[in-house]
Each structure stands twice: as structure tokens, then as C-alpha cells.
Design an enzyme around this catalytic site. Structure first.
Site, short mmCIF file in Angstrom:
data_model
loop_
_atom_site.label_atom_id
_atom_site.label_comp_id
_atom_site.label_asym_id
_atom_site.label_seq_id
_atom_site.Cartn_x
_atom_site.Cartn_y
_atom_site.Cartn_z
N LYS A 78 0.84 -1.20 0.00
CA LYS A 78 0.00 0.00 0.00
C LYS A 78 0.88 1.25 0.00
O LYS A 78 1.91 1.28 0.67
CB LYS A 78 -0.89 -0.04 1.25
CG LYS A 78 -2.02 0.98 1.29
CD LYS A 78 -2.90 0.74 2.54
CE LYS A 78 -4.05 1.72 2.65
NZ LYS A 78 -4.91 1.44 3.81
N SER A 153 -9.86 1.35 2.80
CA SER A 153 -8.99 2.19 2.00
C SER A 153 -7.90 1.41 1.24
O SER A 153 -7.34 1.94 0.29
CB SER A 153 -8.31 3.21 2.91
OG SER A 153 -7.43 2.56 3.82
N SER A 177 -10.08 -1.22 6.86
CA SER A 177 -9.44 -0.93 5.56
C SER A 177 -8.72 -2.10 4.91
O SER A 177 -8.32 -2.00 3.75
CB SER A 177 -8.48 0.26 5.69
OG SER A 177 -9.21 1.46 5.68
#
Lengths: 492, 490
Positions: A78, A153, A177
Site C-alpha cells: 500500500k 482504503s 481498511s
């Protein structure tokens, strides 16, 4: 032209194949890069790619210079994990050009284990969101239906794996997330116990809730990745020196006398998709058929979860994001300014997106004198009660089972107009972060129709119960085949 | 308009004192806690507040703070935490400062300050908490030429800072400065700060107001003003006195009690100047830092620290007065500085009686001051000083500070047994009774009136007779001379 899939698309299979010389790391990495090249225009999963570096890392594995439990496997991370190479953007204009002078501890651990890092994935700006639509750069698409969002996310990390662009990925989970995008993309996603994994080098959203965790196609892949990234880090005071077991070693041992808890508070939620409910009920029945005892537990303060979360997280965020002021690093306005306050406010207004600004304002307000007791202190009280609920529930069961999300993946744009609707995506996931316990999402079915969408279920376990939680998940996985399904991604 | 007459007044001053701790690394990271160097060289990603970095507490800084807390008679919190204090300023990289808000490491202390006139004044310590310092903003370029922007130097950022807050127990600039100097000695005694004023290791902020009683007996309380960033004892004293007088004058001239506000010190004109009014309450949005864990101070840790400190100046001073029977003033001087105190202890250990050792220490101090050194650096061992004490006890030299100084000065030049040195200097006194008697005989033969005075009842004449005998033959033991005279004059 059809796009060939990876010869080995799960972490464990790929790792073993490379070790056993069934395929070279370079070959597998090339396949991943080829898929990224072909599919990225439709999936929009990556913020940056490290093709040359990845191939060099792969070559070093093939030449025996790099070894380890992840040797040679292409992995995506990420884009809120700091790396010495490339940028670390958090999908924010504020950090569009930010280059960290250090590697996050988990990145060091991945590389020490021989992983090949192919690139950094899209997210909701500063990890604030549930769809990646809050990214300043692009909205990632769900590989199962590209008109839909992958969740967020960590949507980029989930979509990259679901699209077969890598064999595993890392995300971060502050209120769901990792688990929510895992559910929406048909993957296993694990939010470890708070303190299990070092946060050093993870760009902070809400420090007391943030935790880095793995995405994999299988429970074993999540276990393997967790093996690598867990452990105490002297650079993170909140990481815990509790011993790290070998999560993979015990994985296939079923839990004897398994007790699965069902919390009625999770059943009463309005807006629940009937197909999700049916899939989770079927999973409960399956556990029962395997000999598990199903026990009713109560988590009476669940209803305060979302409210407490949307006070605690913005409060911490408002402070964590104060450093982005245009002075030392990050975006600085090019507009003329009269004084330093104008420099701060213009840089921040230009650099932050709407949702980030909203949360900074909520947090700033809630921490102000006169409001602190009414919001922050009460949210902390709710946190204490939610923790206690879980402690009491776990006296009666080994894990609590519930849906990960109320609905499968929704259409891009469907909820962007209404932040509250978006916040409700986290209704099943936030209490896990608030209590600091472990939570795992795994596929438990698909919706009907031409384009079936994955449905995820969540298993919640006490702090540092990852070993058992993974075994419980593995019991279900070995009796089902959801994890073998892949989205059909033909070139347009 | 009725006249305002200040019949009497009482000045109330509380202090905030920042002490920079001399740890090797910074408060929350391993970057060197050094001074000087090129701007922005004593930094690392944590000091710069780069995204993803996390603070890790410097245990040494906590230990140093606990030591100061103990020295100031504070309660040491068994559990304390770290809080974020938020404000935007370019020298504060994270735009929040890690500090301690409602659970300071040290609280409710009491320190007995000895004033110049020997009075002891108890100063209440409200709290002492640990925090990280900010960097520095510079508005001119290095070398001093003008620029139309500002530059940030973060070398100081993240330095451990102990903020000590007293209750408003001071009543004058002199008291405030005395406490400042005392605190400097304490932190140096404990070895936790270099406490060099010119380096900014200690910064003072007196909070001042005055209770004025007018001609009708009505008390008027002026608003509290704070003078920022004073870093010399002299300025601290003058600024405090000036500000108190300014408040009184302001009331006399206008009737105004002033507003809660911040003042600066203008050294050129020797006066305070208004900087800004303080808002009702500062909005710092304090909340517990989620990146750090609470600090637990357990019994073992605390007792180890107490052991490391050893005897604190206050305790030492008290013991010197109560057990050794020294004068309060002498005890205070011997106890405040660790080196001097340890030296004194060594002299005692060498067998010297306490009052004599104390007098000898005074002699040493005077010599040391002449050369700008400390007592322990003079180069004379405590053992030699103990030998000098023994010479006095044995009546081999006179109990005189001047004589002691002569011997010490000679020992500084060349180390040798004290008796040998005293002998070379001709300072050894004779205890030969024959010699004494001869001297008495000689004197009495030449000075009958004195003898007559004494025999006529003038006791005081004995003293002058002793003096005359001593003068006539150098190096006689005065005690023997006195005894001999008494015997002879009956």
C-alpha cells in the site's frame, strides 16, 4: 490476445515453485508485470511500479543472493508504507512528490524475507475512506466488476491481488481498511492485534487504531505473510514483545471443541443485503456441521462503535496530519502569501482532499477545550465498554463470526455524495480496531447473477489469538472452494 | 478623583524554568543531543517529523527528571503519560509538541531556599514535567545579513527539556535569582544538565503580580504578567523587580490593575515591554499521544535512582547542621556543590573534626576563588587538609585561617606532609614549657604595669599580656603562654 494468468498465483504455491525451481522468480515477476501492464488501465490499482527494481530483486533470488520465506514472490504494498525508493504518496496531492529517506519496518522485513516488491498501490487519501474514491489520483476498480469499487482504503492492494497482478499484498486497517476490501474482492484479509506488527514507516492516520496486515488468496498465504511482518520493533513503542508463533505450522490443526460466537447486535443492522446474510448463515451452519458449538454472545455497546470511531480516528488524524503545512516537506502553495498562517492554510487547502479536510475539522473541533470531554473522553469511555464487551464474549467463544460488510461491492459513485452512508460500510469492522483485537475476513460465497460478486465473512478473535483465528478460518476454507475462484478479466 | 496611595505592597512571583537535559540523544529519538554544528545537522527523520516516523522515549531523560524531582522534594508519579500539545509554528516540525499535561512526572515539591541574610524560605514546587524542545527560527542569514524570509534550524528540536513550575512564593527579584542559582547548582550537582546560562540551557519565565494595600486598607491585586525567556540571573532579578514596580506605578498613575499578558525584557533600556495579551485560555488541544506508552516508575527503579543520587544537597546540608553542628551558612556552602561536599567528606574521613574541617574548607575556598578554580581542582588532597586539622588539634600550629592558607598555598606548589611544610614555613609553634616560661619572665621583667593591672583585677589585661609574650618570641603556643601567665600571676 488473452492475458495469461500467473503460473502460480498464490503466495505459498509461488514460493514453493520458485524454491523447487519449477519457475524462476524473474519469470513469475515478468508475468506479474505483464498482467499489470495489460490490466492496469482498467483496474487502476497502482500508484507506482518498480519494474526494473523488481526484476533485479527477482534475479538476485534466482542467483541465490536473496533467500527467505518469501524468496522471489511478487508482492504489492500500500502506498502509505514508506520506502527509500520511489515516492510514498498516501494518494494525496500533499505527498505526491514525497520521497522517504527510510524504509518502513515491514518493508525491511519483506525484503529480508526475499520478497519482490512490484509497486505501491492506490488507497483512499491518507487511508480515509471505504472505496478508494477519496484517492487524489484515481479510483481503483473491482476486478470482479470494474464498474464497482474494490472497497477501501486498501482498495489498490486488494484489487492488485484479485486481478492477479501479484501473489499477495500488504494493506493497513484503521476501521476495516483491509477486511472490507478483502470481502469485496474475494480475498483473505487480516487485521492483526494492535501491537502485533510495527507501525514504523506507516504514514499515520489514527495511531491507536492503525495496523498493517496481509491480503492473500488463502488463509495460508495470510499466515505466511503474518509470520514475516510480526514482532516487536524498538522503533515502535506500541509494538508488543509477545512471542511470534509460526502461524503456518499449526494451520491445518482443527480447533477442538470450537465455539463460534454469534452476536445478536451484528444481526440487527438495517441495510443488510439478504444474500450476504444468507451466505453468512450458511457458513455458520457449516461450522456447526463440523462439530462447532454455536453460542450466542452479546456485544451491547456495538451501537456506539461507529460514533466512537468517527471521534477517535479524526481526533488523532487532525493531530497526525498537522505536520503537512507546506514548510518542511510536502505540497506548498504557489500562490502569494502574506504570512505564515496563509502559507499553512493555502498549502493545506490545496494539498488535502475533501474527506481528509472534513476529518481534520471534525477532529480539531472534538479536541478543542469545551468539547474534549463531550466527544473525545466519551469516545474513550465507549472504547472501554466495547473492549469489555469483547472480553466477556470471548469467555464464551473462541471467535465471533459476522458479515464483514452489509453489502457486496457497490458501484463507483454510488455513495460518494453521502459520507454517512460510506461510514456505515465499516459498521461490522470498526469495533475490532477500537478494541485492538484481531479480525479476519474471508470469502464465504458469491452473489447470484451474470457478474457474481464476492461476499465476505469476518472472524473476530481476542488479542494475540491470530494462531487460533487462522486455524478456525482454515477449517472453513478447507470445506469450501470460494478461494479458488478468480475474476474473469479479458482484455477489452 | 481620589488619590491612590500605595501604603504597602507584596510582590508575588511564581516561576517557570526550562532546563535542557544533557542526555546523549534526543528526547524521542537516537539523534545526537548536541549543540552547535551546522544548522539542521543534529537531526534524523523523527526530529524532522517525517511521515511514518514514531517517537521512542529516552529513558535517561526520564531518570534525569526524576532526580531533579527528588532533589526538589517532589512526589514522583508512579504512572505518567505523554500528551500532544498542538500549535502551528514553523520551528515545530510536527506542529505538536510532545509534553506532559495532566500527569507530570514530578509534582508538589518543597525546596528550602537559603536567602542571603541566612533566612530559610520554603518554595513550593507545583510540578516538573518533561517535554521536547522546538527548533529555532532565524530572521537573518548566518553572518547577519538581512533576508526577507525566515530560516529554520532544527538542531535544538527534540532536545529533552524539563519544565519546572513553582508556586508564587517569591517576593523579590533577589529571591527569584537566588532560586535560579540554587537550581543551577542542583542540576549540575546531579549531573543532569550543564546548565550553562549563555548556552540557553536554563531559561526563566517569572510570573509576577502585586498585592497593593491603599491608604484605606483595601487590597488591590494586579493582573499576572509573564516575562518570557530570561537567561541570566542578573536579568532575571532586574526584570522581576522592574515589572513589579511597573505594575505598582501603573496602578498609582491610572488605577489600572493591567491585563493578563506577556512581557519581554529590553536590556538596552533596562525595562520590560508589552508583547501580547493572553487569550482567555490557550487552545492547545492536549490529548494523550497514541504513539507512546505510559511510563511506569516502579519501586526498584526509583530506589536505584535514589542510590545513584546519593545524599542530596538539602539532606547533606541538614546533616551538617544537625549532626556535625556546623553553622547553617557554612553547611549550605559545603553542601550545594557535589565536588566541594565530597571533598569535605574526605577531609572528615581523614579524621578532622567537623568545625575545623569547615574552617579549613573556607580557607581553601578563598584560595580557590583567588585563582578562579574549584576547591577540588586546587591540587591539594583532602588527606593533607586533614593533616593540617590534626596540627591544629595537636597545638602544633595556631588555629588560624591565615596560617592554614599559607600551608595550603605551599602544598599547591609542592605536595609534602603538612607538618613538614608548616615547619619549613616556620609556622610550627613551640610547646616547650621552658621556652614559654623564659619568654614570660623576660616580658614581665620589662613590663611591670601590665602585671599590676591584672593583679589589680583587670582580667582583660591577660589577653594583652599573652599578645605581648607571643610577639616577643615567635612560634609559641598561645595556650601554653596563657596557662603559664595565669600560673605566674596567680
Amino acid at each position: 490476445m488473452s492475458i495469461s494468468s500467473l503460473a502460480f498465483d498464490t503466495l505459498l504455491a509461488a514460493r514453493d515453485a520458485i524454491r523447487d525451481r519449477k519457475i524462476s522468480s524473474v519469470e513469475l515477476t515478468q508475468q506479474a508485470l505483464a498482467r499489470i501492464e495489460a490490466l492496469e488501465p482498467r483496474i487502476l490499482a497502482f500508484n507506482s511500479l518498480y519494474a526494473d527494481r523488481a526484476l533485479a530483486q527477482a534475479k538476485a533470488v534466482d542467483e541465490g543472493e536473496r533467500t527467505g520465506s518469501l524468496a522471489g514472490v511478487p508482492i504489492a504494498i500500500k502506498d502509505n508504507l514508506c520506502t527509500r525508493y520511489g515516492t510514498t504518496t498516501c494518494s494525496s496531492k500533499m505527498l505526491a512528490n514525497f520521497r522517504a529517506p527510510y524504509d518502513a519496518t515491514v518493508v525491511k522485513m519483506l525484503e529480508a524475507a526475499g520478497a519482490v516488491i512490484v509497486g505501491k498501490t492506490n488507497l483512499d487519501e491518507f487511508a480515509m475512506g471505504s472505496s478508494t474514491e477519496n484517492s487524489a489520483f484515481k479510483t481503483t476498480r473491482n476486478p470482479w466488476d470494474t464498474s464497482r469499487v474494490p472497497g477501501g482504503s486498501s482498495g489498490g492492494s486488494a484489487a492488485a491481488l484479485a486481478a492477479g497482478m501479484c501473489c499477495a499484498s500488504l494493506g493497513s486497517d484503521t476501521g476495516g481498511s483491509i477486511r472490507q476490501p478483502a470481502a469485496l474482492c474475494g480475498l483473505v484479509g487480516l487485521k492483526p492485534t494492535y501491537g502485533r506488527v510495527s507501525r514504523y514507516g506507516l504514514v499515520a492516520f489514527a495511531s491507536s487504531l492503525d495496523q498493517i496486515g496481509p491480503f492473500g488468496w488463502t488463509v495460508a498465504d495470510a499466515a505466511l505473510l503474518l509470520n514475516v511482518i510480526s514482532g516487536h520493533d524498538p522503533k515502535d513503542s506500541t509494538s508488543v514483545p509477545t512471542a511470534v508463533p509460526d502461524y503456518l505450522a499449526s494451520l491445518d490443526q482443527p480447533v477442538k471443541g470450537l465455539r463460534i460466537g454469534i452476536a445478536k447486535e451484528f444481526e440487527l443492522t438495517a441495510g443488510m443485503d439478504p444474500q450476504v446474510k444468507a451466505a453468512v448463515d450458511t457458513a455458520i451452519a457449516l461450522y456447526k456441521s463440523m462439530g462447532a458449538t454455536i453460542v450466542d454472545v452479546s456485544l451491547p455497546h456495538t451501537e456506539y462503535g461507529i460514533a466512537a470511531y468517527y471521534v477517535i480516528a479524526p481526533c488523532e488524524a487532525s493531530s497526525n496530519l498537522a505536520r503537512y503545512d507546506g514548510v518542511h516537506f510536502g505540497h506548498r502553495t504557489k500562490e502569494p502569501v502574506e504570512n505564515i498562517i496563509e502559507l499553512f492554510s493555502k498549502s493545506r487547502a490545496e494539498g488535502f482532499g475533501e474527506e481528509v479536510q472534513r476529518r481534520i475539522m471534525i477532529g480539531t473541533y472534538a479536541l478543542s477545550s469545551g468539547y474534549y470531554d463531550a466527544y473525545y473522553v466519551r469516545a474513550l469511555q465507549a472504547k472501554t465498554l466495547i473492549k469489555r464487551d469483547f472480553d466477556q464474549a470471548f469467555e464464551k467463544c473462541d471467535a465471533i463470526l459476522c458479515p464483514t460488510t452489509p453489502t457486496p461491492a457497490f458501484k463507483a459513485g454510488e455513495k460518494t455524495g453521502d459520507p454517512l452512508q460510506m461510514y456505515l460500510c465499516d459498521v461490522f469492522t470498526v469495533t475490532c480496531n477500537i478494541a485492538g483485537i484481531a479480525g479476519l475476513s474471508m470469502p464465504c460465497g458469491f452473489t447470484n447473477g451474470d457478474q457474481p460478486l464476492p461476499i465476505g465473512m469476518q472472524l473476530l478473535g481476542p488479542t494475540f489469538s491470530e494462531e487460533k483465528l487462522l486455524r478456525i478460518a482454515r477449517m472453513y476454507e478447507s470445506a469450501t472452494d470460494w478461494n479458488t475462484r478468480r475474476p474473469k478479466l479479458e482484455p477489452v | 478623583m481620589s488619590e491612590r496611595i500605595c501604603k504597602s505592597f507584596k510582590i508575588l512571583v511564581g516561576m517557570e524554568i526550562h532546563v535542557q537535559l544533557a542526555t546523549k540523544s534526543k528526547m524521542f529519538t537516537g539523534a545526537a543531543n548536541g549543540f552547535g554544528g551546522e544548522p539542521n545537522t543534529q537531526v534524523d527523520p523523527v526530529v524532522l517529523g517525517l511521515p511514518g516516523t514514531l517517537p521512542v522515549m529516552n529513558k535517561k531523560a526520564v531518570e534525569y527528571s526524576i532526580k531533579v524531582g527528588l532533589a526538589l522534594g517532589c512526589q514522583i508519579a508512579r504512572q505518567c503519560k505523554w500528551d500532544r500539545k498542538s500549535y502551528y509554528y514553523p520551528d515545530l516540525p510536527k506542529n505538536y509538541q510532545i509534553s506532559q499535561y495532566d500527569l507530570p512526572l514530578c509534582s508538589t515539591g518543597m525546596y528550602d531556599l537559603i536567602l542571603k541574610d541566612g533566612r530559610v524560605k520554603s518554595i513550593r514546587i507545583r510540578r516538573a514535567h518533561l517535554e521536547e524542545d522546538a527548533g529555532k527560527l532565524m530572521h537573518e542569514a548566518p553572518g547577519g545579513y538581512a533576508i526577507d524570509w525566515s530560516i529554520v534550524d532544527l538542531n535544538r528540536a527534540g532536545t529533552p527539556l524539563l519544565e519546572i513550575v513553582t508556586e508564587p512564593d517569591f517576593e523579590s527579584g533577589e529571591e527569584v535569582a537566588a532560586f535560579g542559582q540554587e537550581l543551577q547548582k542542583i542540576v549540575q550537582y546531579l549531573g543532569v544538565s550543564e546548565a550553562q546560562m549563555q548556552m540557553g540551557h536554563m531559561r526563566f519565565e517569572p510570573n509576577i503580580n502585586v498585592h497593593i494595600t491603599d491608604q484605606n486598607g483595601i487590597v488591590h491585586k494586579t493582573a499576572i504578567t509573564e516575562i518570557k525567556n530570561l537567561n541570566s540571573f542578573s536579568v532575571l532579578q532586574r526584570a522581576t523587580d522592574y515589572e513589579a514596580q511597573r505594575q505598582i506605578r501603573q496602578w498609582q498613575d491610572t488605577g489600572s490593575l493591567g491585563k493578563k499578558s506577556t512581557y519581554g525584557w529590553d536590556e538596552v533600556h533596562g525595562r520590560t515591554f508589552h508583547q501580547r495579551d493572553k487569550e482567555e485560555a490557550n487552545e492547545y488541544r492536549y490529548f494523550p499521544d497514541p504513539d507512546l506508552v505510559p511510563v511506569h516508575v516502579d519501586d526498584l527503579w526509583l530506589s536505584n535512582l535514589k542510590l545513584e543520587i546519593g545524599e542530596l544537597p538539602t539532606a547533606r546540608r541538614k546533616r551538617y547542621v544537625e549532626v556535625l553542628g556546623l553553622k547553617e551558612k557554612d553547611a549550605a556552602i559545603l553542601a550545594t556543590d557535589r565536588e566541594t561536599g565530597d571533598f569535605f567528606e574526605a577531609v572528615l574521613a581523614g579524621g578532622a573534626p567537623a568545625p575545623r574541617a569547615s574552617t579549613l574548607m573556607e580557607a581553601l575556598r578563598e584560595l580557590a576563588n583567588d585563582t578562579g578554580q574549584s576547591v577540588s581542582k586546587l591540587g591539594v588532597s583532602p588527606q593533607r587538609i586533614a593533616e593540617i586539622a590534626k596540627l591544629v588539634t595537636d597545638n602544633k600550629i595556631a588555629a588560624s585561617k591565615e596560617i592554614a592558607k599559607k600551608i595550603v598555598s605551599a602544598l599547591v606548589e609542592k605536595d609534602a606532609p603538612a607538618e613538614e611544610t608548616a615547619k619549613q614555613l616556620g609556622l610550627l609553634q613551640s610547646s616547650d614549657t621552658g621556652e614559654v616560661d623564659a619568654a614570660i619572665d623576660a616580658l614581665l621583667a620589662t613590663n611591670p604595669p601590665a602585671m599590676a593591672d591584672y593583679q589589680g583585677g583587670k582580667q582583660a589585661a591577660l589577653g594583652s599580656l599573652v599578645g605581648m609574650v607571643m610577639k616577643s618570641v615567635r612560634g609559641l603556643n598561645p595556650k601554653l603562654v596563657q596557662e603559664g601567665l595565669k600560673k605566674r600571676l596567680g
